[in-house]
Design a protein around this motif. Structure first.
Motif, PDB file in Angstrom:
ATOM      1  N   GLN A 263     -18.437  30.394 -62.829  1.00  0.00           N
ATOM      2  CA  GLN A 263     -19.742  31.055 -62.810  1.00  0.00           C
ATOM      3  C   GLN A 263     -19.935  31.875 -64.090  1.00  0.00           C
ATOM      4  O   GLN A 263     -21.034  31.916 -64.650  1.00  0.00           O
ATOM      5  N   ALA A 264     -18.873  32.507 -64.581  1.00  0.00           N
ATOM      6  CA  ALA A 264     -18.949  33.289 -65.816  1.00  0.00           C
ATOM      7  C   ALA A 264     -19.323  32.391 -66.993  1.00  0.00           C
ATOM      8  O   ALA A 264     -20.189  32.742 -67.803  1.00  0.00           O
ATOM      9  N   VAL A 265     -18.697  31.239 -67.080  1.00  0.00           N
ATOM     10  CA  VAL A 265     -19.013  30.302 -68.162  1.00  0.00           C
ATOM     11  C   VAL A 265     -20.457  29.833 -68.048  1.00  0.00           C
ATOM     12  O   VAL A 265     -21.178  29.744 -69.048  1.00  0.00           O
ATOM     13  N   SER A 266     -20.903  29.578 -66.843  1.00  0.00           N
ATOM     14  CA  SER A 266     -22.280  29.139 -66.635  1.00  0.00           C
ATOM     15  C   SER A 266     -23.275  30.190 -67.120  1.00  0.00           C
ATOM     16  O   SER A 266     -24.231  29.879 -67.835  1.00  0.00           O
ATOM     17  N   VAL A 267     -23.047  31.441 -66.747  1.00  0.00           N
ATOM     18  CA  VAL A 267     -23.934  32.533 -67.173  1.00  0.00           C
ATOM     19  C   VAL A 267     -23.938  32.645 -68.697  1.00  0.00           C
ATOM     20  O   VAL A 267     -24.992  32.771 -69.328  1.00  0.00           O
ATOM     21  N   ALA A 268     -22.759  32.594 -69.289  1.00  0.00           N
ATOM     22  CA  ALA A 268     -22.657  32.714 -70.751  1.00  0.00           C
ATOM     23  C   ALA A 268     -23.353  31.552 -71.452  1.00  0.00           C
ATOM     24  O   ALA A 268     -24.068  31.757 -72.445  1.00  0.00           O
TER      25      ALA A 268
ATOM     26  N   LEU B  44     -26.474  31.629 -74.012  1.00  0.00           N
ATOM     27  CA  LEU B  44     -26.267  31.054 -75.342  1.00  0.00           C
ATOM     28  C   LEU B  44     -27.295  29.976 -75.659  1.00  0.00           C
ATOM     29  O   LEU B  44     -27.706  29.826 -76.820  1.00  0.00           O
ATOM     30  N   ALA B  45     -27.730  29.266 -74.663  1.00  0.00           N
ATOM     31  CA  ALA B  45     -28.672  28.165 -74.873  1.00  0.00           C
ATOM     32  C   ALA B  45     -29.929  28.609 -75.612  1.00  0.00           C
ATOM     33  O   ALA B  45     -30.489  27.842 -76.402  1.00  0.00           O
ATOM     34  N   ASP B  46     -30.350  29.836 -75.384  1.00  0.00           N
ATOM     35  CA  ASP B  46     -31.555  30.347 -76.049  1.00  0.00           C
ATOM     36  C   ASP B  46     -31.395  30.453 -77.567  1.00  0.00           C
ATOM     37  O   ASP B  46     -32.377  30.528 -78.289  1.00  0.00           O
ATOM     38  N   TYR B  47     -30.164  30.473 -78.033  1.00  0.00           N
ATOM     39  CA  TYR B  47     -29.899  30.666 -79.460  1.00  0.00           C
ATOM     40  C   TYR B  47     -29.503  29.386 -80.186  1.00  0.00           C
ATOM     41  O   TYR B  47     -29.231  29.424 -81.384  1.00  0.00           O
ATOM     42  N   LEU B  48     -29.469  28.289 -79.469  1.00  0.00           N
ATOM     43  CA  LEU B  48     -29.067  27.026 -80.087  1.00  0.00           C
ATOM     44  C   LEU B  48     -30.262  26.334 -80.738  1.00  0.00           C
ATOM     45  O   LEU B  48     -31.313  26.203 -80.112  1.00  0.00           O
ATOM     46  N   PRO B  49     -30.104  25.873 -81.970  1.00  0.00           N
ATOM     47  CA  PRO B  49     -31.223  25.204 -82.633  1.00  0.00           C
ATOM     48  C   PRO B  49     -31.529  23.835 -81.996  1.00  0.00           C
ATOM     49  O   PRO B  49     -32.656  23.373 -82.033  1.00  0.00           O
ATOM     50  N   ILE B  50     -30.517  23.213 -81.428  1.00  0.00           N
ATOM     51  CA  ILE B  50     -30.693  21.960 -80.678  1.00  0.00           C
ATOM     52  C   ILE B  50     -29.756  22.007 -79.484  1.00  0.00           C
ATOM     53  O   ILE B  50     -28.889  22.869 -79.401  1.00  0.00           O
ATOM     54  N   TYR B  51     -29.949  21.123 -78.557  1.00  0.00           N
ATOM     55  CA  TYR B  51     -29.134  20.984 -77.347  1.00  0.00           C
ATOM     56  C   TYR B  51     -29.376  22.062 -76.290  1.00  0.00           C
ATOM     57  O   TYR B  51     -28.635  22.124 -75.315  1.00  0.00           O
ATOM     58  N   SER B  52     -30.369  22.886 -76.451  1.00  0.00           N
ATOM     59  CA  SER B  52     -30.625  23.945 -75.469  1.00  0.00           C
ATOM     60  C   SER B  52     -30.806  23.371 -74.067  1.00  0.00           C
ATOM     61  O   SER B  52     -30.218  23.877 -73.100  1.00  0.00           O
ATOM     62  N   ARG B  53     -31.617  22.350 -73.973  1.00  0.00           N
ATOM     63  CA  ARG B  53     -31.886  21.753 -72.659  1.00  0.00           C
ATOM     64  C   ARG B  53     -30.609  21.183 -72.052  1.00  0.00           C
ATOM     65  O   ARG B  53     -30.331  21.375 -70.870  1.00  0.00           O
ATOM     66  N   SER B  54     -29.824  20.491 -72.848  1.00  0.00           N
ATOM     67  CA  SER B  54     -28.568  19.915 -72.349  1.00  0.00           C
ATOM     68  C   SER B  54     -27.602  20.999 -71.885  1.00  0.00           C
ATOM     69  O   SER B  54     -26.989  20.882 -70.812  1.00  0.00           O
ATOM     70  N   ILE B  55     -27.449  22.045 -72.678  1.00  0.00           N
ATOM     71  CA  ILE B  55     -26.519  23.115 -72.315  1.00  0.00           C
ATOM     72  C   ILE B  55     -26.967  23.792 -71.020  1.00  0.00           C
ATOM     73  O   ILE B  55     -26.143  24.069 -70.144  1.00  0.00           O
ATOM     74  N   ARG B  56     -28.287  24.029 -70.876  1.00  0.00           N
ATOM     75  CA  ARG B  56     -28.777  24.624 -69.629  1.00  0.00           C
ATOM     76  C   ARG B  56     -28.461  23.722 -68.435  1.00  0.00           C
ATOM     77  O   ARG B  56     -28.042  24.194 -67.377  1.00  0.00           O
ATOM     78  N   SER B  57     -28.662  22.450 -68.606  1.00  0.00           N
ATOM     79  CA  SER B  57     -28.398  21.494 -67.537  1.00  0.00           C
ATOM     80  C   SER B  57     -26.908  21.467 -67.169  1.00  0.00           C
ATOM     81  O   SER B  57     -26.544  21.517 -65.989  1.00  0.00           O
ATOM     82  N   TYR B  58     -26.058  21.407 -68.172  1.00  0.00           N
ATOM     83  CA  TYR B  58     -24.613  21.402 -67.910  1.00  0.00           C
ATOM     84  C   TYR B  58     -24.139  22.719 -67.295  1.00  0.00           C
ATOM     85  O   TYR B  58     -23.286  22.741 -66.416  1.00  0.00           O
ATOM     86  N   ALA B  59     -24.724  23.820 -67.751  1.00  0.00           N
ATOM     87  CA  ALA B  59     -24.358  25.123 -67.199  1.00  0.00           C
ATOM     88  C   ALA B  59     -24.742  25.195 -65.716  1.00  0.00           C
ATOM     89  O   ALA B  59     -23.981  25.723 -64.890  1.00  0.00           O
ATOM     90  N   ALA B  60     -25.902  24.648 -65.374  1.00  0.00           N
ATOM     91  CA  ALA B  60     -26.338  24.630 -63.980  1.00  0.00           C
ATOM     92  C   ALA B  60     -25.428  23.738 -63.138  1.00  0.00           C
ATOM     93  O   ALA B  60     -25.104  24.059 -61.992  1.00  0.00           O
ATOM     94  N   GLU B  61     -24.998  22.629 -63.707  1.00  0.00           N
ATOM     95  CA  GLU B  61     -24.093  21.719 -62.997  1.00  0.00           C
ATOM     96  C   GLU B  61     -22.767  22.384 -62.656  1.00  0.00           C
ATOM     97  O   GLU B  61     -22.158  22.075 -61.629  1.00  0.00           O
ATOM     98  N   LEU B  62     -22.323  23.279 -63.512  1.00  0.00           N
ATOM     99  CA  LEU B  62     -21.041  23.960 -63.275  1.00  0.00           C
ATOM    100  C   LEU B  62     -21.024  24.715 -61.949  1.00  0.00           C
ATOM    101  O   LEU B  62     -19.989  24.796 -61.294  1.00  0.00           O
ATOM    102  N   VAL B  63     -22.164  25.240 -61.559  1.00  0.00           N
ATOM    103  CA  VAL B  63     -22.207  26.064 -60.351  1.00  0.00           C
ATOM    104  C   VAL B  63     -22.989  25.411 -59.202  1.00  0.00           C
ATOM    105  O   VAL B  63     -23.224  26.030 -58.173  1.00  0.00           O
ATOM    106  N   ALA B  64     -23.390  24.154 -59.405  1.00  0.00           N
ATOM    107  CA  ALA B  64     -24.122  23.441 -58.350  1.00  0.00           C
ATOM    108  C   ALA B  64     -23.183  23.144 -57.183  1.00  0.00           C
ATOM    109  O   ALA B  64     -21.987  22.943 -57.357  1.00  0.00           O
ATOM    110  N   ASP B  65     -23.747  23.190 -56.005  1.00  0.00           N
ATOM    111  CA  ASP B  65     -22.938  22.913 -54.790  1.00  0.00           C
ATOM    112  C   ASP B  65     -22.496  21.516 -54.739  1.00  0.00           C
ATOM    113  O   ASP B  65     -22.693  20.523 -54.876  1.00  0.00           O
TER     114      ASP B  65
END
Length: 162
Positions: free
Chosen positions: A132-137, A141-162
């Motif tokens: 969960q800590a990695v997901s939050v971080a 961080l995704a807001d500061y990425l010049p590219i891949y923001s959408r992918s990182i958000r998606s992967y971060a959400a997957e980390l904590v998905a049921d």
């Protein structure tokens, strides 16, 4: 007077790394003594000095008094983050997490989002919730990425998905 007082506080913080921790506390306390006992900004500075010096148990009640005394909107989010960090260091991790989650709810997309998320990630890791800590971080961080923001958000959400 406020601007001069704030300038003098800023001057202490600008060279705090070259001072002993106790000297930082003493210098800030000298300035705090110029203000009323319930001055929220002065209480915040006194708390921050103690926090900086590793005196978290002394800092906590001062942060709380600063927040209760009506700390202004500029400093309030910073005080919440610093208090939450102090609580984590004092072993009150669940209280720290709750404060930071409220802070993120109140500041979902402003200059306090990233710092709040960083300290929330630390608190979650301290509690043993590393995923969960990695997901939050990563979400922050995704807001500061010049590219891949959408992918990182998606992967971060997957980390904590049921």
């Amino acid at each position: 007077m406020n601007d001069n007082w704030r300038d003098r506080v800023a001057a202490i913080w600008s060279h705090a790394d070259s001072l002993a921790d106790g000297d930082v506390v003493n210098a800030i306390d000298e300035l705090v003594a110029e203000r009323d006992a319930d001055d929220a900004e002065a209480l915040f500075e006194a708390a921050g000095a103690r926090d900086y010096a590793g005196r978290e148990a002394e800092a906590e009640p001062l942060y709380r008094r600063a927040l209760e005394s009506g700390l202004d909107a500029t400093r309030r989010p910073q005080a919440v983050i610093q208090l939450a960090s102090t609580l984590r260091n004092l072993g009150r991790i669940d209280e720290s997490i709750a404060m930071l989650e409220r802070q993120l709810h109140e500041h979902p997309d402003d200059e306090w989002t990233g710092p709040s998320a960083a300290f929330l990630a630390l608190a979650l890791a301290s509690r043993g919730d590393s995923t969960q800590a990695v997901s939050v971080a990563l979400m922050a961080l995704a807001d500061y990425l010049p590219i891949y923001s959408r992918s990182i958000r998606s992967y971060a959400a997957e980390l904590v998905a049921d």
